[in-house]
Design a protein around this motif. Sequence first.
Motif, mmCIF file in Angstrom:
data_model
loop_
_atom_site.group_PDB
_atom_site.id
_atom_site.type_symbol
_atom_site.label_atom_id
_atom_site.label_comp_id
_atom_site.label_asym_id
_atom_site.label_seq_id
_atom_site.Cartn_x
_atom_site.Cartn_y
_atom_site.Cartn_z
ATOM 1 N N ARG A 207 0.832 -1.217 0.000
ATOM 2 C CA ARG A 207 0.000 0.000 0.000
ATOM 3 C C ARG A 207 0.858 1.256 0.000
ATOM 4 O O ARG A 207 0.394 2.321 -0.417
ATOM 5 N N ALA A 208 2.082 1.156 0.488
ATOM 6 C CA ALA A 208 2.998 2.298 0.476
ATOM 7 C C ALA A 208 3.812 2.360 -0.817
ATOM 8 O O ALA A 208 4.105 3.442 -1.328
ATOM 9 N N LEU A 209 4.184 1.190 -1.351
ATOM 10 C CA LEU A 209 5.073 1.162 -2.508
ATOM 11 C C LEU A 209 4.389 1.673 -3.775
ATOM 12 O O LEU A 209 4.976 2.476 -4.522
ATOM 13 N N ILE A 210 3.164 1.224 -4.041
ATOM 14 C CA ILE A 210 2.514 1.600 -5.303
ATOM 15 C C ILE A 210 2.350 3.114 -5.433
ATOM 16 O O ILE A 210 2.717 3.689 -6.473
ATOM 17 N N PRO A 211 1.832 3.818 -4.433
ATOM 18 C CA PRO A 211 1.761 5.278 -4.584
ATOM 19 C C PRO A 211 3.136 5.940 -4.627
ATOM 20 O O PRO A 211 3.307 6.988 -5.258
ATOM 21 N N THR A 212 4.123 5.332 -3.975
ATOM 22 C CA THR A 212 5.473 5.877 -4.051
ATOM 23 C C THR A 212 6.001 5.810 -5.474
ATOM 24 O O THR A 212 6.632 6.758 -5.974
ATOM 25 N N LEU A 213 5.765 4.693 -6.160
ATOM 26 C CA LEU A 213 6.205 4.552 -7.548
ATOM 27 C C LEU A 213 5.612 5.658 -8.422
ATOM 28 O O LEU A 213 6.293 6.251 -9.265
ATOM 29 N N VAL A 214 4.321 5.921 -8.217
ATOM 30 C CA VAL A 214 3.641 6.936 -9.041
ATOM 31 C C VAL A 214 4.097 8.336 -8.669
ATOM 32 O O VAL A 214 4.484 9.138 -9.525
ATOM 33 N N ASP A 215 4.066 8.658 -7.389
ATOM 34 C CA ASP A 215 4.348 10.030 -6.952
ATOM 35 C C ASP A 215 5.819 10.404 -7.073
ATOM 36 O O ASP A 215 6.155 11.598 -7.041
ATOM 37 N N ALA A 216 6.705 9.400 -7.207
ATOM 38 C CA ALA A 216 8.124 9.708 -7.388
ATOM 39 C C ALA A 216 8.453 10.067 -8.829
ATOM 40 O O ALA A 216 9.533 10.609 -9.099
ATOM 41 N N LEU A 217 7.565 9.762 -9.759
ATOM 42 C CA LEU A 217 7.798 10.126 -11.154
ATOM 43 C C LEU A 217 7.679 11.636 -11.315
ATOM 44 O O LEU A 217 6.813 12.262 -10.698
ATOM 45 N N PRO A 218 8.503 12.241 -12.142
ATOM 46 C CA PRO A 218 8.401 13.698 -12.326
ATOM 47 C C PRO A 218 7.109 14.073 -13.027
ATOM 48 O O PRO A 218 6.689 13.402 -13.980
ATOM 49 N N PRO A 219 6.434 15.136 -12.586
ATOM 50 C CA PRO A 219 5.198 15.569 -13.239
ATOM 51 C C PRO A 219 5.468 15.997 -14.684
ATOM 52 O O PRO A 219 6.511 16.600 -14.975
ATOM 53 N N ALA A 220 4.540 15.682 -15.588
ATOM 54 C CA ALA A 220 4.713 16.036 -16.991
ATOM 55 C C ALA A 220 4.778 17.550 -17.177
ATOM 56 O O ALA A 220 5.479 18.050 -18.048
ATOM 57 N N GLY A 221 4.046 18.297 -16.341
ATOM 58 C CA GLY A 221 4.035 19.748 -16.454
ATOM 59 C C GLY A 221 5.176 20.425 -15.732
ATOM 60 O O GLY A 221 5.320 21.648 -15.817
ATOM 61 N N GLY A 222 5.980 19.671 -15.013
ATOM 62 C CA GLY A 222 7.134 20.234 -14.326
ATOM 63 C C GLY A 222 6.882 20.687 -12.910
ATOM 64 O O GLY A 222 7.810 20.936 -12.161
ATOM 65 N N THR A 223 5.618 20.825 -12.486
ATOM 66 C CA THR A 223 5.317 21.269 -11.121
ATOM 67 C C THR A 223 3.982 20.710 -10.682
ATOM 68 O O THR A 223 3.105 20.433 -11.498
ATOM 69 N N GLU A 224 3.848 20.539 -9.370
ATOM 70 C CA GLU A 224 2.595 20.048 -8.805
ATOM 71 C C GLU A 224 1.923 21.100 -7.940
ATOM 72 O O GLU A 224 0.953 20.824 -7.245
ATOM 73 N N ALA A 225 2.429 22.311 -7.943
ATOM 74 C CA ALA A 225 1.895 23.353 -7.072
ATOM 75 C C ALA A 225 0.431 23.597 -7.380
ATOM 76 O O ALA A 225 0.034 23.738 -8.533
ATOM 77 N N GLY A 226 -0.369 23.655 -6.353
ATOM 78 C CA GLY A 226 -1.781 23.964 -6.513
ATOM 79 C C GLY A 226 -2.649 22.794 -6.867
ATOM 80 O O GLY A 226 -3.860 22.962 -7.036
ATOM 81 N N ASP A 227 -2.087 21.602 -6.998
ATOM 82 C CA ASP A 227 -2.881 20.425 -7.346
ATOM 83 C C ASP A 227 -3.279 19.705 -6.068
ATOM 84 O O ASP A 227 -2.449 19.052 -5.433
ATOM 85 N N PRO A 228 -4.566 19.775 -5.666
ATOM 86 C CA PRO A 228 -4.968 19.148 -4.404
ATOM 87 C C PRO A 228 -4.899 17.635 -4.458
ATOM 88 O O PRO A 228 -4.905 16.975 -3.437
ATOM 89 N N ASP A 229 -4.868 17.052 -5.666
ATOM 90 C CA ASP A 229 -4.841 15.599 -5.792
ATOM 91 C C ASP A 229 -3.425 15.080 -6.019
ATOM 92 O O ASP A 229 -3.231 13.926 -6.374
ATOM 93 N N ALA A 230 -2.427 15.933 -5.831
ATOM 94 C CA ALA A 230 -1.068 15.550 -6.189
ATOM 95 C C ALA A 230 -0.613 14.277 -5.502
ATOM 96 O O ALA A 230 0.045 13.441 -6.111
ATOM 97 N N GLU A 231 -0.954 14.120 -4.215
ATOM 98 C CA GLU A 231 -0.469 12.955 -3.481
ATOM 99 C C GLU A 231 -1.573 12.242 -2.712
ATOM 100 O O GLU A 231 -1.288 11.265 -2.031
ATOM 101 N N GLU A 232 -2.805 12.690 -2.790
ATOM 102 C CA GLU A 232 -3.849 12.086 -1.971
ATOM 103 C C GLU A 232 -5.081 11.682 -2.768
ATOM 104 O O GLU A 232 -5.947 11.003 -2.242
ATOM 105 N N GLY A 233 -5.213 12.099 -4.012
ATOM 106 C CA GLY A 233 -6.374 11.736 -4.811
ATOM 107 C C GLY A 233 -6.251 10.327 -5.353
ATOM 108 O O GLY A 233 -5.353 9.564 -4.986
ATOM 109 N N ALA A 234 -7.160 9.986 -6.256
ATOM 110 C CA ALA A 234 -7.125 8.662 -6.874
ATOM 111 C C ALA A 234 -5.816 8.467 -7.622
ATOM 112 O O ALA A 234 -5.271 9.389 -8.226
#
Length: 427
Positions: free
Chosen positions: A180-207
């Motif tokens: 349960r910890a590894l799968i979201p880590t794999l996704v959230d460790a990838l660099p965002p396509a837009g270069g930044t996650e600022a202002g995205d409320p779903d960046a680390e907690e959404g689906a």
Amino acid sequence: MTEPAGLSTREAAERLGVKPETVYAYVSRGLLTSRRAAGGRGSTFDAQEVDALARRHRRPASDATPTTTGTPGAPGVGAIRTGITFIDKGRYYFRGVDATALAQRYGYEEAAEWLWTGVLRPGTRFTAPRETLSAARRAVGALPAHSGPVDRLRVAAIAAAAADPLRFDLSPEAVLGSARALIPTLVDALPPAGGTEAGDPDAEEGALARRLWSRLTDRSPDDASLRALDTALVLLIDHDLAASTLAVRVAASARAHPYAVVSAGLGTLEGPLHGAASGLAHRFLTDVLQRGSAAPVVADQLRTGRRVPGLGHRLYPGEDPRAQALFRLLDGIPAAAPALGAARDVVETTARHVPLHANVDLALAVLSVSAGMPAEAGETVFAVARTAGWIAHALEEYEEHPLRMRPVGHYDGPKPPQPLPLPLPPP
């Protein structure tokens, strides 16, 4: 009282229904324990241990579950019994449930949790521990800019393992906590396509599907596109004993921890004959769109002796049910219409001479091309999705006898003894 005499090799072989040589193969794989017979001649085997092995590998015919990986009920690597995926008559099932129906109804995290535990928890969300995610991001960020997605996922998995001091606890509860910890880590460790996650409320907690989308393209997703990605993740969770899944079970048989198990799967997935197939289909479909027709692209492909990517699957005589499910969703997305039309052109063009049907790689290519994702996006989706299936297989394998994945080699080298090799003369 003296201990009862054990079974001889011949008696053990008769109870197991195998040749005497196979009994010793079982010993080398750790499936049986041998003891030196009285007087030092031959080996003996515990009758209860032999009978237990026989029961595991010879179930009644009425209880035998068909398998796509070998002869049902046969011991050894050729027929690994699993209760996860069953493929039959053009359909496939997760724990007896139609996989495409499951994907239509539930999201990836819900399906993964159910596959692991047998309990469906609506609204399940996976969140990476802050310290683990920070370590994974630092490790991924240190890679060269040209690193591929599987490179990043493998490094993230290693970093996550190093951050988890409980990784060697192979109890089901601990393994599930790691998963349960590894799968979201794999996704959230990838660099965002837009270069930044600022202002995205779903960046680390959404689906998870929404978070993965932001790693694959800088386009804003609509609900239908997110649903297609989430469905693809569920459809790809498992597909019986593919090459990467077999590697996972070998690692789990050696009692590797879940992070190492996933790393084994990722390493195998990176082979050009496995995970890279969707990228080939993406590039092929892009070429068809640029040239306006599938005919010249198919001709060029065949002229160079290469097969047309995205077509055919050895387990399905007809169309891949995963492709069917994705195409139905993509048909309702206006932005996917050009790529979907190109995919249908490919199928119709090749069908004039070869009765091949679309597989899931072609459907993934339609999704990635229409969403402005890179060619490697399908490989990323595949790897993230399959991680849940790898964990399910690891949980099964941890319950088996350790080191059972030990085939016997047939030596065909020079007959010994050979002379020692001679060194090269100095230059």
